[in-house]
Motif scaffolding. Structure first.
Motif, PDB file in Angstrom:
ATOM      1  N   ILE A   1       0.933  -1.290  -0.156  1.00 55.47           N
ATOM      2  CA  ILE A   1      -0.066   0.086   0.122  1.00 55.47           C
ATOM      3  C   ILE A   1       1.037   1.144   0.047  1.00 55.47           C
ATOM      4  N   GLN A   2       0.786   2.090  -0.893  1.00 59.29           N
ATOM      5  CA  GLN A   2       1.301   3.289  -0.994  1.00 59.29           C
ATOM      6  C   GLN A   2       0.568   4.295  -0.025  1.00 59.29           C
ATOM      7  N   VAL A   3       1.272   4.937   0.902  1.00 53.60           N
ATOM      8  CA  VAL A   3       0.628   5.725   1.925  1.00 53.60           C
ATOM      9  C   VAL A   3       1.427   6.962   1.968  1.00 53.60           C
ATOM     10  N   MET A   4       0.422   8.109   2.243  1.00 53.69           N
ATOM     11  CA  MET A   4       1.181   9.368   2.565  1.00 53.69           C
ATOM     12  C   MET A   4       0.995   9.825   3.921  1.00 53.69           C
ATOM     13  N   ASP A   5       2.013  10.231   4.505  1.00 49.82           N
ATOM     14  CA  ASP A   5       1.999  10.673   5.866  1.00 49.82           C
ATOM     15  C   ASP A   5       1.426  12.125   5.810  1.00 49.82           C
ATOM     16  N   MET A   6       0.228  12.310   6.739  1.00 50.45           N
ATOM     17  CA  MET A   6      -0.521  13.503   6.765  1.00 50.45           C
ATOM     18  C   MET A   6       0.188  14.948   7.373  1.00 50.45           C
ATOM     19  N   VAL A   7       1.135  14.487   8.044  1.00 51.91           N
ATOM     20  CA  VAL A   7       1.702  15.767   8.756  1.00 51.91           C
ATOM     21  C   VAL A   7       3.017  16.211   7.650  1.00 51.91           C
ATOM     22  N   SER A   8       3.867  15.000   7.114  1.00 49.83           N
ATOM     23  CA  SER A   8       5.103  15.422   6.583  1.00 49.83           C
ATOM     24  C   SER A   8       4.793  15.294   5.043  1.00 49.83           C
ATOM     25  N   TYR A   9       3.785  14.691   4.663  1.00 52.43           N
ATOM     26  CA  TYR A   9       3.323  14.576   3.166  1.00 52.43           C
ATOM     27  C   TYR A   9       4.420  13.975   2.369  1.00 52.43           C
ATOM     28  N   GLU A  10       5.285  12.922   2.851  1.00 49.11           N
ATOM     29  CA  GLU A  10       6.200  11.988   2.294  1.00 49.11           C
ATOM     30  C   GLU A  10       5.235  10.777   2.298  1.00 49.11           C
ATOM     31  N   THR A  11       5.641  10.300   0.846  1.00 44.15           N
ATOM     32  CA  THR A  11       4.936   8.853   0.520  1.00 44.15           C
ATOM     33  C   THR A  11       5.906   7.788   0.602  1.00 44.15           C
ATOM     34  N   PHE A  12       5.189   6.561   0.990  1.00 45.26           N
ATOM     35  CA  PHE A  12       6.335   5.099   1.157  1.00 45.26           C
ATOM     36  C   PHE A  12       5.213   4.104   0.922  1.00 45.26           C
ATOM     37  N   ASP A  13       6.108   2.982   0.948  1.00 44.93           N
ATOM     38  CA  ASP A  13       5.143   1.572   0.636  1.00 44.93           C
ATOM     39  C   ASP A  13       5.134   0.862   2.133  1.00 44.93           C
TER      40      ASP A  13
END
Length: 128
Positions: free
Chosen positions: A81-93
């Motif tokens: 699942i590709q997720v975006m951190d809602m605080v830093s806006y970085e994306t990761f698997d």
């Protein structure tokens, strides 16, 4: 490295290469010489039931800090699942348990954790 006697309720430690949370601990005596041991009741991140393990007071344990963060599902593919951190806006698997993976859709808000460089989605949050 901390010892088993330092484990407190709510502490996370590594057991069988997965993070688990201490629910409670008891002091028990075994054998003819009444050597005491600690009986730790614990629960995994994605488990509902509790398990137990016995430690000597001086056994070493790896204590970890688990920080739950808010994220949003960007996409799903190949059991990732590709997720975006809602605080830093970085994306990761990230990984997720199979039953949770099936119910997640793009745009869903989720709770995730990072442990040793790996990200894991642990729950789906309700939309406001």
């Amino acid at each position: 490295m901390p010892t088993a006697s330092e484990l407190e309720r709510g502490t996370y430690f590594i057991y069988n290469n997965e993070p688990v949370r201490v629910l409670r601990k008891e002091l028990v005596a075994y054998g003819t010489h009444s050597h005491s041991k600690l009986k730790i009741y614990f629960q995994g991140l994605n488990e509902k039931s509790e398990r137990t393990i016995n430690f000597h007071h001086t056994d070493k344990v790896e204590i970890v800090d688990i920080v739950r963060k808010l994220g949003q599902v960007i996409s799903k593919a190949n059991n990732k699942i590709q997720v975006m951190d809602m605080v830093s806006y970085e994306t990761f698997d990230a990984n997720a348990p199979s039953d949770l993976f099936l119910e997640l859709n793009e745009g869903d808000n989720v709770t995730f954790i990072e442990l040793k460089g790996n990200f894991q989605v642990i729950e789906k949050r309700e939309s406001p």
